[in-house]
Motif scaffolding. Structure first.
Motif, mmCIF file in Angstrom:
data_model
loop_
_atom_site.group_PDB
_atom_site.id
_atom_site.type_symbol
_atom_site.label_atom_id
_atom_site.label_comp_id
_atom_site.label_asym_id
_atom_site.label_seq_id
_atom_site.Cartn_x
_atom_site.Cartn_y
_atom_site.Cartn_z
ATOM 1 N N TYR A 1 -17.891 -18.982 -0.965
ATOM 2 C CA TYR A 1 -19.458 -19.529 -0.632
ATOM 3 C C TYR A 1 -20.043 -19.750 -2.126
ATOM 4 N N ASN A 2 -20.541 -20.902 -2.100
ATOM 5 C CA ASN A 2 -21.543 -21.570 -3.170
ATOM 6 C C ASN A 2 -22.775 -21.224 -2.978
ATOM 7 N N ILE A 3 -23.382 -20.315 -3.860
ATOM 8 C CA ILE A 3 -24.815 -19.906 -3.222
ATOM 9 C C ILE A 3 -25.739 -19.828 -4.585
ATOM 10 N N TYR A 4 -26.652 -20.770 -4.292
ATOM 11 C CA TYR A 4 -27.780 -20.669 -5.460
ATOM 12 C C TYR A 4 -28.940 -20.194 -4.993
ATOM 13 N N PRO A 5 -29.625 -19.063 -5.662
ATOM 14 C CA PRO A 5 -30.522 -18.331 -5.010
ATOM 15 C C PRO A 5 -31.618 -18.583 -5.522
ATOM 16 N N SER A 6 -32.297 -19.842 -4.932
ATOM 17 C CA SER A 6 -33.515 -20.691 -5.045
ATOM 18 C C SER A 6 -34.325 -19.894 -4.359
ATOM 19 N N TYR A 7 -35.847 -20.199 -4.665
ATOM 20 C CA TYR A 7 -36.732 -19.353 -3.755
ATOM 21 C C TYR A 7 -36.750 -19.740 -2.133
ATOM 22 N N SER B 1 -44.985 -20.775 -8.590
ATOM 23 C CA SER B 1 -45.824 -21.871 -9.164
ATOM 24 C C SER B 1 -45.674 -21.880 -10.675
ATOM 25 N N LYS B 2 -44.560 -21.147 -11.162
ATOM 26 C CA LYS B 2 -44.356 -21.284 -12.600
ATOM 27 C C LYS B 2 -43.101 -22.197 -12.633
ATOM 28 N N GLY B 3 -43.417 -23.429 -13.652
ATOM 29 C CA GLY B 3 -42.376 -24.206 -13.556
ATOM 30 C C GLY B 3 -41.068 -23.944 -14.375
ATOM 31 N N TYR B 4 -41.104 -23.118 -15.459
ATOM 32 C CA TYR B 4 -39.925 -23.111 -16.189
ATOM 33 C C TYR B 4 -39.206 -21.637 -16.110
ATOM 34 N N ILE B 5 -37.904 -21.621 -16.237
ATOM 35 C CA ILE B 5 -37.124 -20.349 -16.484
ATOM 36 C C ILE B 5 -36.326 -20.232 -17.940
ATOM 37 N N ASN B 6 -36.891 -19.370 -18.816
ATOM 38 C CA ASN B 6 -36.320 -19.496 -20.186
ATOM 39 C C ASN B 6 -34.835 -18.663 -20.240
ATOM 40 N N GLU B 7 -34.196 -18.653 -21.274
ATOM 41 C CA GLU B 7 -32.938 -18.256 -21.357
ATOM 42 C C GLU B 7 -32.775 -16.564 -20.954
ATOM 43 N N LYS B 8 -33.834 -15.986 -21.465
ATOM 44 C CA LYS B 8 -33.840 -14.667 -21.149
ATOM 45 C C LYS B 8 -34.113 -14.185 -19.471
ATOM 46 N N GLU B 9 -34.902 -15.020 -18.955
ATOM 47 C CA GLU B 9 -35.166 -14.866 -17.556
ATOM 48 C C GLU B 9 -33.920 -15.144 -16.965
ATOM 49 N N GLN B 10 -33.141 -16.364 -17.298
ATOM 50 C CA GLN B 10 -32.002 -16.753 -16.548
ATOM 51 C C GLN B 10 -31.019 -15.518 -16.691
ATOM 52 N N PHE C 1 -36.172 -22.287 -8.243
ATOM 53 C CA PHE C 1 -35.557 -21.077 -8.616
ATOM 54 C C PHE C 1 -36.413 -20.054 -9.068
ATOM 55 N N ASN C 2 -37.725 -20.271 -8.943
ATOM 56 C CA ASN C 2 -38.661 -19.075 -9.661
ATOM 57 C C ASN C 2 -39.011 -18.260 -8.322
ATOM 58 N N MET C 3 -38.225 -17.315 -7.954
ATOM 59 C CA MET C 3 -38.467 -16.616 -6.726
ATOM 60 C C MET C 3 -39.866 -15.708 -6.806
ATOM 61 N N GLU C 4 -40.029 -15.084 -7.983
ATOM 62 C CA GLU C 4 -41.098 -14.247 -8.338
ATOM 63 C C GLU C 4 -42.354 -14.797 -8.220
ATOM 64 N N GLU D 1 -42.497 -32.750 -8.584
ATOM 65 C CA GLU D 1 -42.233 -32.145 -7.519
ATOM 66 C C GLU D 1 -40.919 -31.165 -7.633
ATOM 67 N N THR D 2 -41.259 -29.807 -7.409
ATOM 68 C CA THR D 2 -40.157 -28.977 -7.544
ATOM 69 C C THR D 2 -39.310 -28.439 -6.358
ATOM 70 N N ARG D 3 -39.970 -28.703 -5.205
ATOM 71 C CA ARG D 3 -39.535 -28.352 -3.744
ATOM 72 C C ARG D 3 -39.980 -29.499 -2.801
ATOM 73 N N PRO D 4 -39.124 -29.958 -2.030
ATOM 74 C CA PRO D 4 -39.528 -30.870 -1.132
ATOM 75 C C PRO D 4 -39.915 -30.172 0.044
ATOM 76 N N LYS D 5 -40.958 -30.826 0.906
ATOM 77 C CA LYS D 5 -41.263 -29.939 2.257
ATOM 78 C C LYS D 5 -39.859 -29.842 3.199
ATOM 79 N N MET D 6 -39.877 -28.519 3.365
ATOM 80 C CA MET D 6 -38.540 -28.385 4.244
ATOM 81 C C MET D 6 -38.853 -27.147 5.251
ATOM 82 N N TYR D 7 -37.893 -27.386 6.164
ATOM 83 C CA TYR D 7 -38.123 -26.156 7.561
ATOM 84 C C TYR D 7 -37.358 -24.939 6.793
ATOM 85 N N VAL D 8 -38.187 -23.970 7.084
ATOM 86 C CA VAL D 8 -37.675 -22.589 6.818
ATOM 87 C C VAL D 8 -37.692 -21.528 8.089
#
Length: 703
Positions: free
Chosen positions: A303-309, A356-365, A350-353, A565-572
């Motif tokens: 399985y290919n899983i990308y843990p985005s929000y 509204s924060k746009g970036y992820i730096n290398e340490k956070e990655q 990909f900012n789960m916590e 835009e960082t996330r499109p409108k989507m069904y959850v």
């Protein structure tokens, strides 16, 4: 009699378990056609004359580097050797590749593993060409079936070192290195799109498959039976030609379908409106493809899983639960074939916590990847692969692909495109180091870099494959509590304003961007509203329907924040409805030290404030560049209601410093842009690499 039967049964079970233990711990020496196998939900490898449980700790590797696209295969053998060493030193025991690599990779793998007691193994991908699907071909049709078989044969021949492999006209390399002794198994296919699976189910009759090595039962979809047939062809060809068997894996569809079907058994199918078909599946379930006894290795699920929000939101924001449910569903080994998180200025969803924060730096990655890895370990999956080892400049993201020239994307680095930045190793501009870093020193700035100056202010500029750099130096120390600093940039001749009433500014030339540095937390870049790409596409349909209502003019007096835009409108599913799209003010500047050698390094820093200077780097994408290597920007959106390129030669730059009623102005001066044919770059292991290395090595010591 009853007592005798009970005792006999117990003895039989003990003998059976004893025989099974012998079989499990005995090496495949009596049958050297295979050295890996599955047993239950685990993978085993033959070593030191016995079978040992093998947990895959892996990294995905692709033939990617700046200035080339993956299909060009120009990575050299010495580069692969270096990268494999980095991966090995990190604590990984396996590499996964998505398709046939160049002969340089396989030569490097052989050289690296020579005489190693613990080599690094390979999971070889066998790709299914999606380009045919875009043209409307049925995945199970005769044409694609033959294309798929040809690729299977090509890859099997190549990894076994068959030098006469010329079945494909585009293959001109000599694959004469046999690295099959390091191949754990093959992943067959890709993560197929829902609509392609629905289409092929409509086009084909559902029926089970029974081959020599694999079979399906009546629970399988027609496509699962088709994939079993392709896996059967793979196993048969490798055994017939090379007297070898390997593990076979099928890439399952998004784990949501598996988890959903466990919790809601009635919802594991998509129903047609007229209910003509009641088992039309839009996912591939590897559990439905089963091994026969003649396949001595076995089958595992990938399985290919990308843990985005948005994806994790489906699973109660609980990564342990997420992987546990996937693992519980299967009776065969489960491997997470890809899990990745980007380190980027715009990190998408990909900012789960903090969404509204746009970036992820290398340490956070690195910290996020380590947490995901630990969740996978706790789930007792058979292993996992981090996606990916190195950044890929050529990649595009859904939210930036329309704003650039895609066939030039490999020639510059776009930190606004999150899909370029999943790697644990970065390719930074410059042969040994970048030409500038916003940090606590300005020694890299020379007299020849000065663009303009007066008695109080000087501005210096440079550019490279990633940023436009500016350095402002002042005769006195800065006090941004009293001073406001503005940099105006004129990029396009098609539009711009000579003033900003909202900021009480006047310019020498019509400006397209204003950089406002006022403190560490609230500095930002504003764009001329006529050149505001985000707002243009937000209102594109309405403007096309009623162009007479467009109020935008090329010289309008209005500057706006820059959003993306960082996330499109989507069904959850877990929300039982739609989640609104998410936008982020990407023009907001991040303060910090951008020098990788400094202890307080922040990889996404945009600017640094010293005692009497400010260093700033602006991503090309933030200034509407489509390809900085050829000096092409986005043209007037309103001319043809689309994004088209426009070539420029320079950017006019001015500076205004305001303190109370006093204004100090550096008039707008042309900065001549540097172009390039091939990018210069150097490799740099990210902070995330060292965090993951520490996690993997500590985990091994804890065994």
């Amino acid at each position: 009699m009853k007592r005798f039967l009970i005792i006999s049964t117990i003895i039989f079970i003990l003998i059976a378990n004893f025989i099974d233990d012998i079989a499990t711990n005995r090496m495949a020496g009596m049958d050297d056609t295979y050295f890996t196998k599955t047993k239950g939900e685990d993978i085993y490898i033959a070593k030191d004359n016995k079978w040992e449980k093998f947990n895959i700790v892996g990294v995905n590797l692709d033939p990617a580097k700046p200035g080339v696209f993956q299909s060009e295969n120009t990575v050299k053998e010495e580069e692969y050797l270096r990268w494999i060493q980095y991966i090995y030193d990190m604590g990984a025991n396996c590499i996964k590749v998505s398709n046939l690599m160049s002969q340089h990779f396989y030569n490097a793998l052989e050289k690296f593993n020579k005489d190693k007691e613990n080599p690094i193994y390979l999971v070889q991908g066998i790709y299914f060409d999606e380009t045919y699907l875009k043209d409307g071909y049925d995945p199970q049709g005769n044409k694609l079936k033959e294309v798929f078989k040809t690729n299977i044969k090509l890859i099997i021949d190549s990894v076994h070192g068959n030098p006469y492999n010329f079945d494909k006209p585009d293959i001109v390399q000599f694959y004469n290195t046999d690295i099959s002794k390091y191949i754990i198994g093959y992943t067959l296919g890709i993560e197929f799109a829902k609509h392609d699976l629905i289409y092929t189910e409509i086009m084909n009759e559902k029926k089970s498959y029974s081959g020599k090595f694999l079979y399906t039962d009546d629970k399988a979809s027609s496509f699962e039976s088709y994939m079993a047939q392709m896996g059967d062809y793979l196993a048969g060809y490798e055994l017939e030609m090379y007297k070898k068997q390997s593990l076979i894996s099928f890439v399952g569809s998004s784990s949501y379908h598996i988890v959903s079907s466990r919790e809601n058994p009635k919802e594991d199918s998509i129903l047609l409106k007229d209910k003509e078909v009641d088992d039309l599946k839009n996912y591939l379930n590897p559990e439905n493809i089963k091994a026969k006894k003649k396949l001595k290795t076995g089958v595992f699920a990938t399985y290919n899983i990308y843990p985005s929000y948005s994806e994790v939101k489906e699973y109660q924001n609980n990564m342990d639960y997420y992987f546990k449910k996937i693992k519980e569903y299967h009776k065969i080994p489960v491997v997470i074939g890809e899990f990745g998180i980007p380190s980027a200025r715009v990190a998408g969803d990909f900012n789960m916590e903090n969404s509204s924060k746009g970036y992820i730096n290398e340490k956070e990655q690195g910290q996020a990847l380590a947490e995901v890895y630990k969740s996978i370990k706790r789930s007792n999956c058979a292993g996992s692969f981090i996606f990916e080892f190195q950044d890929s400049w050529h990649n595009s993201s859904w939210n930036t692909k329309e704003s650039k020239i895609l066939d030039r994307s490999a020639y510059w680095s776009d930190v606004q495109t999150y899909s370029q930045n999943f790697g644990l190793m970065a390719f930074d501009p410059g042969k040994k180091e970048s030409i500038s870093y916003p940090d606590n020193a300005i020694s890299e700035w020379k007299e020849e870099d000065i663009l303009n100056k007066n008695n109080n202010i000087s501005i210096s500029m440079k550019n490279d494959e990633k940023y436009l750099y500016l350095m402002l130096k002042f005769s006195n120390n800065l006090d941004l509590n009293k001073q406001d600093l503005y940099i105006d940039l004129d990029t396009t001749p098609k539009s711009g304003s000579s003033k900003s009433s909202q900021l009480n500014l006047e310019f020498d030339r019509p400006s397209d961007f204003i950089v406002n540095i006022n403190d560490r937390d609230n500095s930002k870049i504003l764009v001329h509203e006529y050149y505001n790409r985000f707002n243009f596409y937000e209102n594109e349909k309405n403007n096309q329907i009623r162009p007479d209502l467009i109020k935008h003019t090329p010289d309008m007096d209005e500057f706006s924040p820059i959003f993306i835009e960082t996330r499109p409108k989507m069904y959850v599913e877990s929300l039982g409805g739609f989640a609104d799209k998410l936008v982020y003010e990407t023009g907001k500047l991040v303060y910090g030290n951008a020098n990788p050698k400094d202890k307080d390094f922040n990889s996404v820093s945009d600017f640094y404030i010293g005692e009497n200077y400010i260093e700033l780097r602006i991503p090309w994408g933030l200034l509407n560049f489509m390809d900085p290597s050829t000096k092409q920007i986005q043209n007037d959106f309103y001319e043809e209601f689309k994004t088209k390129p426009l070539m420029i030669n320079n950017i006019n730059v001015g500076v205004t410093v305001k303190e109370g009623n006093k204004t100090d102005r550096l008039h707008s001066t042309a900065y001549d842009l540097d172009s390039w044919i091939m990018p210069t770059y150097h490799e740099r292991l990210k902070e995330s690499y060292y965090i993951i290395k520490n996690e993997l090595i500590n985990n091994q010591r804890g065994k």
